[in-house]
Write a protein that holds these residues in place. Sequence first.
Motif, PDB file in Angstrom:
ATOM      1  N   LEU A 142       0.850  -1.179   0.000  1.00  0.00           N
ATOM      2  CA  LEU A 142       0.000   0.000   0.000  1.00  0.00           C
ATOM      3  C   LEU A 142       0.891   1.236   0.000  1.00  0.00           C
ATOM      4  O   LEU A 142       1.853   1.308   0.776  1.00  0.00           O
ATOM      5  CB  LEU A 142      -0.886   0.000   1.258  1.00  0.00           C
ATOM      6  CG  LEU A 142      -1.864   1.144   1.451  1.00  0.00           C
ATOM      7  CD1 LEU A 142      -2.976   1.078   0.410  1.00  0.00           C
ATOM      8  CD2 LEU A 142      -2.459   1.092   2.852  1.00  0.00           C
ATOM      9  N   VAL A 143       0.613   2.174  -0.899  1.00  0.00           N
ATOM     10  CA  VAL A 143       1.353   3.429  -0.928  1.00  0.00           C
ATOM     11  C   VAL A 143       0.379   4.596  -0.827  1.00  0.00           C
ATOM     12  O   VAL A 143      -0.781   4.482  -1.215  1.00  0.00           O
ATOM     13  CB  VAL A 143       2.219   3.592  -2.203  1.00  0.00           C
ATOM     14  CG1 VAL A 143       3.327   2.557  -2.237  1.00  0.00           C
ATOM     15  CG2 VAL A 143       1.390   3.535  -3.465  1.00  0.00           C
ATOM     16  N   THR A 144       0.871   5.698  -0.291  1.00  0.00           N
ATOM     17  CA  THR A 144       0.065   6.904  -0.203  1.00  0.00           C
ATOM     18  C   THR A 144       0.219   7.726  -1.475  1.00  0.00           C
ATOM     19  O   THR A 144       1.109   7.475  -2.288  1.00  0.00           O
ATOM     20  CB  THR A 144       0.484   7.769   1.001  1.00  0.00           C
ATOM     21  OG1 THR A 144       1.861   8.057   0.886  1.00  0.00           O
ATOM     22  CG2 THR A 144       0.195   7.059   2.309  1.00  0.00           C
ATOM     23  N   TYR A 191     -10.763   5.756  -1.193  1.00  0.00           N
ATOM     24  CA  TYR A 191     -10.675   4.590  -2.073  1.00  0.00           C
ATOM     25  C   TYR A 191      -9.219   4.174  -2.237  1.00  0.00           C
ATOM     26  O   TYR A 191      -8.294   4.966  -2.040  1.00  0.00           O
ATOM     27  CB  TYR A 191     -11.257   4.902  -3.455  1.00  0.00           C
ATOM     28  CG  TYR A 191     -12.766   4.953  -3.475  1.00  0.00           C
ATOM     29  CD1 TYR A 191     -13.508   3.801  -3.706  1.00  0.00           C
ATOM     30  CD2 TYR A 191     -13.435   6.153  -3.273  1.00  0.00           C
ATOM     31  CE1 TYR A 191     -14.899   3.846  -3.723  1.00  0.00           C
ATOM     32  CE2 TYR A 191     -14.823   6.202  -3.287  1.00  0.00           C
ATOM     33  CZ  TYR A 191     -15.543   5.047  -3.518  1.00  0.00           C
ATOM     34  OH  TYR A 191     -16.910   5.087  -3.527  1.00  0.00           O
ATOM     35  N   GLY A 192      -9.040   2.942  -2.650  1.00  0.00           N
ATOM     36  CA  GLY A 192      -7.735   2.438  -3.050  1.00  0.00           C
ATOM     37  C   GLY A 192      -7.851   1.906  -4.458  1.00  0.00           C
ATOM     38  O   GLY A 192      -8.881   1.331  -4.837  1.00  0.00           O
ATOM     39  N   GLY A 208     -12.051   1.354  -7.982  1.00  0.00           N
ATOM     40  CA  GLY A 208     -11.678   1.863  -6.670  1.00  0.00           C
ATOM     41  C   GLY A 208     -12.437   1.109  -5.595  1.00  0.00           C
ATOM     42  O   GLY A 208     -13.626   0.835  -5.749  1.00  0.00           O
ATOM     43  N   LYS A 209     -11.732   0.745  -4.532  1.00  0.00           N
ATOM     44  CA  LYS A 209     -12.358   0.017  -3.424  1.00  0.00           C
ATOM     45  C   LYS A 209     -12.174   0.812  -2.147  1.00  0.00           C
ATOM     46  O   LYS A 209     -11.093   1.315  -1.868  1.00  0.00           O
ATOM     47  CB  LYS A 209     -11.703  -1.353  -3.248  1.00  0.00           C
ATOM     48  CG  LYS A 209     -11.835  -2.271  -4.433  1.00  0.00           C
ATOM     49  CD  LYS A 209     -11.078  -3.555  -4.175  1.00  0.00           C
ATOM     50  CE  LYS A 209     -11.020  -4.438  -5.395  1.00  0.00           C
ATOM     51  NZ  LYS A 209     -10.211  -5.645  -5.145  1.00  0.00           N
ATOM     52  N   SER A 210     -13.250   0.904  -1.370  1.00  0.00           N
ATOM     53  CA  SER A 210     -13.173   1.503  -0.034  1.00  0.00           C
ATOM     54  C   SER A 210     -13.660   0.447   0.949  1.00  0.00           C
ATOM     55  O   SER A 210     -14.002  -0.668   0.560  1.00  0.00           O
ATOM     56  CB  SER A 210     -14.034   2.765   0.057  1.00  0.00           C
ATOM     57  OG  SER A 210     -15.412   2.430   0.084  1.00  0.00           O
ATOM     58  N   LEU A 211     -13.727   0.786   2.207  1.00  0.00           N
ATOM     59  CA  LEU A 211     -14.220  -0.164   3.192  1.00  0.00           C
ATOM     60  C   LEU A 211     -15.679  -0.524   2.959  1.00  0.00           C
ATOM     61  O   LEU A 211     -16.135  -1.600   3.323  1.00  0.00           O
ATOM     62  CB  LEU A 211     -14.043   0.395   4.602  1.00  0.00           C
ATOM     63  CG  LEU A 211     -12.603   0.506   5.080  1.00  0.00           C
ATOM     64  CD1 LEU A 211     -12.552   1.150   6.458  1.00  0.00           C
ATOM     65  CD2 LEU A 211     -11.941  -0.857   5.116  1.00  0.00           C
ATOM     66  N   ASN A 212     -16.446   0.401   2.347  1.00  0.00           N
ATOM     67  CA  ASN A 212     -17.886   0.205   2.197  1.00  0.00           C
ATOM     68  C   ASN A 212     -18.395   0.187   0.769  1.00  0.00           C
ATOM     69  O   ASN A 212     -19.594   0.014   0.561  1.00  0.00           O
ATOM     70  CB  ASN A 212     -18.632   1.325   2.946  1.00  0.00           C
ATOM     71  CG  ASN A 212     -18.237   1.385   4.398  1.00  0.00           C
ATOM     72  OD1 ASN A 212     -18.223   0.375   5.083  1.00  0.00           O
ATOM     73  ND2 ASN A 212     -17.878   2.567   4.874  1.00  0.00           N
ATOM     74  N   GLU A 265      -3.465   4.465  -2.002  1.00  0.00           N
ATOM     75  CA  GLU A 265      -4.481   4.998  -1.103  1.00  0.00           C
ATOM     76  C   GLU A 265      -4.806   6.431  -1.530  1.00  0.00           C
ATOM     77  O   GLU A 265      -3.939   7.304  -1.516  1.00  0.00           O
ATOM     78  CB  GLU A 265      -3.943   4.968   0.330  1.00  0.00           C
ATOM     79  CG  GLU A 265      -4.916   5.447   1.358  1.00  0.00           C
ATOM     80  CD  GLU A 265      -4.319   5.374   2.752  1.00  0.00           C
ATOM     81  OE1 GLU A 265      -4.991   4.829   3.622  1.00  0.00           O
ATOM     82  OE2 GLU A 265      -3.188   5.851   2.954  1.00  0.00           O
ATOM     83  N   LEU A 266      -6.064   6.676  -1.915  1.00  0.00           N
ATOM     84  CA  LEU A 266      -6.487   7.996  -2.381  1.00  0.00           C
ATOM     85  C   LEU A 266      -7.072   8.819  -1.232  1.00  0.00           C
ATOM     86  O   LEU A 266      -7.552   8.269  -0.243  1.00  0.00           O
ATOM     87  CB  LEU A 266      -7.529   7.844  -3.493  1.00  0.00           C
ATOM     88  CG  LEU A 266      -7.083   7.056  -4.723  1.00  0.00           C
ATOM     89  CD1 LEU A 266      -8.253   6.900  -5.695  1.00  0.00           C
ATOM     90  CD2 LEU A 266      -5.895   7.716  -5.398  1.00  0.00           C
ATOM     91  N   ALA A 267      -7.076  10.115  -1.413  1.00  0.00           N
ATOM     92  CA  ALA A 267      -7.598  11.025  -0.389  1.00  0.00           C
ATOM     93  C   ALA A 267      -9.094  10.834  -0.159  1.00  0.00           C
ATOM     94  O   ALA A 267      -9.601  11.135   0.918  1.00  0.00           O
ATOM     95  CB  ALA A 267      -7.291  12.472  -0.775  1.00  0.00           C
TER      96      ALA A 267
END
Length: 142
Positions: A54-56, A91-92, A107-111, A86-88
């Motif tokens: 994972l990168v910022t 999402y990733g 893009g994937k987020s927790l939800n 990791e996007l602001a």
Amino acid sequence: LMSDQPRNACNAAFSLARDQAHELQLALGVWGSAALEFYTGLPCTHQDSDLDLLVTMAPREVLSQFLLKIETIEAHLDLRIDVELELANGYGVHLKELFGQGRAVLGKSLNDVALLSREQIFADLPQGEPLQGLQTVGGCHG
């Protein structure tokens, strides 16, 4: 918790990726079975394990350089490395997909899962120095 001698290609790849990220001043995290191994010291990876990183957010040029280095490590060690950016917006996205073809990336987020504009992601990346926001070596996107 990792010894000086990597147990397998996954551990060796993480060591090389960490060095490359440090050289590029890119915040790097690890997740999946490699993260479990680093946190617990238990042998959670094996010779056929892939590596999840994972990168910022960072300037496009830095991310591009890092991806090229990752692809070299993959070829040298014959294993798959998945790098998630990791996007602001929470999402990733997969770095390989971002630098691939097409107008949208997954893009994937927790939800949520959504198609995100590649052009918009590139426009939102910082210019100049990378952001140093990643505080842990684990991640939640998947």
